[in-house]
Scaffold this active site. Structure first.
Site, PDB file in Angstrom:
ATOM      1  N   CYS A 178      78.945 -37.401 -16.601  1.00 38.28           N
ATOM      2  CA  CYS A 178      79.466 -37.334 -17.966  1.00 38.28           C
ATOM      3  C   CYS A 178      78.364 -37.466 -19.010  1.00 38.28           C
ATOM      4  CB  CYS A 178      80.514 -38.419 -18.176  1.00 38.28           C
ATOM      5  SG  CYS A 178      82.083 -38.088 -17.339  1.00 38.28           S
ATOM      6  N   CYS A 219      78.998 -42.391 -16.563  1.00 40.21           N
ATOM      7  CA  CYS A 219      78.391 -41.951 -15.317  1.00 40.21           C
ATOM      8  C   CYS A 219      77.347 -40.871 -15.594  1.00 40.21           C
ATOM      9  CB  CYS A 219      79.445 -41.439 -14.343  1.00 40.21           C
ATOM     10  SG  CYS A 219      80.068 -39.776 -14.670  1.00 40.21           S
ATOM     11  N   HIS A 243      81.014 -38.627 -10.224  1.00 37.23           N
ATOM     12  CA  HIS A 243      81.928 -39.114 -11.259  1.00 37.23           C
ATOM     13  C   HIS A 243      83.066 -39.919 -10.663  1.00 37.23           C
ATOM     14  CE1 HIS A 243      84.633 -39.281 -14.690  1.00 37.23           C
ATOM     15  NE2 HIS A 243      85.581 -38.869 -13.853  1.00 37.23           N
ATOM     16  N   GLY A 277      97.486 -50.356  11.148  1.00 35.76           N
ATOM     17  CA  GLY A 277      98.672 -49.805  11.774  1.00 35.76           C
ATOM     18  C   GLY A 277      99.408 -48.920  10.793  1.00 35.76           C
ATOM     19  N   ASP A 299      89.540 -49.273   1.665  1.00 30.85           N
ATOM     20  CA  ASP A 299      88.711 -48.086   1.899  1.00 30.85           C
ATOM     21  C   ASP A 299      89.566 -46.839   1.852  1.00 30.85           C
ATOM     22  OD1 ASP A 299      89.169 -46.904   4.908  1.00 30.85           O
ATOM     23  OD2 ASP A 299      89.540 -49.067   4.838  1.00 30.85           O
ATOM     24  N   ASP A 310      84.622 -49.050  11.777  1.00 35.52           N
ATOM     25  CA  ASP A 310      85.855 -49.291  12.511  1.00 35.52           C
ATOM     26  C   ASP A 310      85.579 -49.165  14.006  1.00 35.52           C
ATOM     27  OD1 ASP A 310      85.595 -46.600  12.959  1.00 35.52           O
ATOM     28  OD2 ASP A 310      87.518 -46.040  12.099  1.00 35.52           O
ATOM     29  N   SER A 311      86.628 -49.340  14.814  1.00 33.39           N
ATOM     30  CA  SER A 311      86.456 -49.389  16.265  1.00 33.39           C
ATOM     31  C   SER A 311      86.425 -48.020  16.915  1.00 33.39           C
ATOM     32  CB  SER A 311      87.603 -50.177  16.886  1.00 33.39           C
ATOM     33  OG  SER A 311      88.830 -49.466  16.716  1.00 33.39           O
ATOM     34  N   GLY A 312      86.922 -47.009  16.212  1.00 29.56           N
ATOM     35  CA  GLY A 312      87.117 -45.691  16.800  1.00 29.56           C
ATOM     36  C   GLY A 312      88.550 -45.432  17.205  1.00 29.56           C
ATOM     37  N   CYS A 317      83.220 -42.399 -20.496  1.00 31.58           N
ATOM     38  CA  CYS A 317      82.607 -42.602 -19.189  1.00 31.58           C
ATOM     39  C   CYS A 317      81.090 -42.498 -19.306  1.00 31.58           C
ATOM     40  CB  CYS A 317      83.123 -41.570 -18.189  1.00 31.58           C
ATOM     41  SG  CYS A 317      82.379 -41.714 -16.543  1.00 31.58           S
TER      42      CYS A 317
END
Length: 437
Positions: free
Chosen positions: A390, A387, A416, A293, A346, A123-125, A385
């Site tokens: 797990c 992963c 996880h 925003g 995100d 991002d821009s900060g 799951c």
């Protein structure tokens, strides 16, 4: 927060560039960045697609993990990548303060610096700078906990002075007086040492070029949710001017740097202002669109906002570009965003949950520190799951690790939750393809 008003500025500097002010080649397809829509739902605005960057592809809809300081908290990139993570979001504000964008540039860019040869977005900060005056960064610093609210995952800033054996963050880096905005720039104090820092649209882009992420974001202004309409309108106009300046700076060497740039649509929950922002910014040669925003006060306002705004992205040739939702990825909002045609989003939500002992499952959240899990022998966090966590550990062991304050518990829980989010997005892509969404 101190703001220099438009009446103090040369009127010629307040004129917005038109699409014709940008070079014609900027509107042409890029060989280093593409977005392809692979399927459009017939039931909703949901769609599947693929973003192609110099460091790999991202299938959409996609979850984007937040690695604020070019690092995911409590897990290394290799394990996160094994859990299905593709795009990672890092914050220019933090990286400017530590280690500095030039350090990352001299290391060969963020990919070589971190040893991760997969896509990054920065991002821009602006989000963090304006949050010093109000919002998540200010609240997090003043609460003494950097794990609360929004994306305010700063490390606690400490002064050089000791007070009764305890260090404290600098009290002069937050609040209305901590951030000064002019038409040209924003000035703020480092939360690390109080040094004055000036950020302009151009310097933000230059820093992001030093960092070298695959996708970068222009400098914008983030007003609080509760703001008078006239002030919001002025903020939107300033963001448009700053974003246009950012885009001009980016285009100077964009073909050599091979970075994409997304605009940030503003306007709060005001229909007229957000529509105006969308119409202006989508007329310029951005590679994609971010929705930012103030997004409302809660999930219902966000849902309403997406409901009327997202159809506008299918009009006037806008459909072909990627849409990213900034800072939102709780489960309910993810599902609403996908249904309304958002391609990526995100959030630090899943990793933050993990560090607090909250694990994500298809049946809801599990608070693993609760005593009822102490004897959950042989029971996976989430049945079915696959992963790494797990596959090797049960709920009883995770419960023990958290109660014993073992760092391993944070890592296993984080792995996880990242896996869960990426599997959720994979399932949603399948559901879109099968006509279920």
């Amino acid at each position: 927060m101190s703001i220099t008003t438009a009446k103090n500025i040369d009127s010629s500097r307040l004129q917005l560039p038109s699409p014709a002010d940008f070079p014609s080649w900027a509107y042409e397809p890029k060989d280093y960045f593409q977005f392809e829509i692979t399927h459009q739902s017939k039931k909703t605005l949901a769609r599947t697609g693929r973003i192609t960057t110099p460091h790999g592809a991202i299938d959409t809809p996609a979850f984007v993990a937040v690695g604020t300081n070019a690092a995911l908290k409590a897990i290394d990139f290799a394990k996160a990548d094994d859990a299905g993570q593709r795009l990672v979001f890092s914050n220019t504000y933090h990286l400017l303060l530590q280690p500095g964008s030039r350090i990352i540039r001299d290391a060969g860019g963020i990919h070589k610096f971190t040893g991760r040869d997969k896509p990054f977005i920065t991002d821009s900060g602006g989000f963090q700078v304006f949050s010093l005056a109000y919002g998540s960064v200010k609240e997090s610093l003043e609460s003494g906990s950097m794990e609360r609210g929004g994306r305010g995952e700063l490390k606690r800033s400490r002064s050089a002075q000791m007070n009764k054996g305890k260090r404290h963050w600098r009290s002069d880096v937050t609040g209305d007086a901590a951030v000064r905005v002019t038409e040209d720039h924003v000035i703020f104090k480092s939360y690390r040492d109080g040094a004055l820092i000036t950020l302009t649209p151009e310097s933000s882009i230059q820093a992001q070029k030093d960092i070298g992420a695959d996708i970068i974001i222009p400098l914008d202004e983030l007003p609080p949710h509760h703001i008078e309409r006239d002030a919001l309108a002025a903020s939107v106009e300033r963001s448009h001017r700053w974003e246009a300046r950012s885009l001009m700076e980016h285009l100077k060497d964009s073909r050599q740097r091979k970075q994409a740039i997304f605009s940030v649509i503003h306007g709060g929950t005001d229909v007229e202002l957000r529509t105006k922002s969308l119409e202006y910014l989508t007329s310029l040669p951005w590679d994609g669109f971010a929705i930012g925003g103030s997004l409302g006060n809660g999930r219902e306002e966000l849902k309403h906002l997406l409901g009327w705004m997202m159809p506008l992205f299918n009009e006037n040739g806008r459909r072909s570009k990627c849409r990213h939702l900034l800072g939102i990825a709780d489960l309910e909002s993810v599902k609403n965003a996908v249904i309304h045609g958002v391609d990526s989003m995100d959030s630090s939500y899943p990793t933050k949950l993990a560090r607090h002992g909250t694990l994500m499952t298809k049946d809801g959240l599990i608070r693993i520190k609760r005593g009822k899990h102490a004897k959950s022998y042989g029971i996976r966090i989430d049945e079915g799951c696959e992963c790494s966590t797990c596959s090797h550990y049960d709920r009883a062991y995770l419960c023990h690790l958290f109660k014993a304050n073992e760092i391993l518990g944070l890592e296993l829980a984080t792995q996880h939750n990242i896996y869960f989010m990426n599997q959720l997005m994979s399932q949603m892509r399948t559901d879109i393809l099968n006509g279920n969404i």
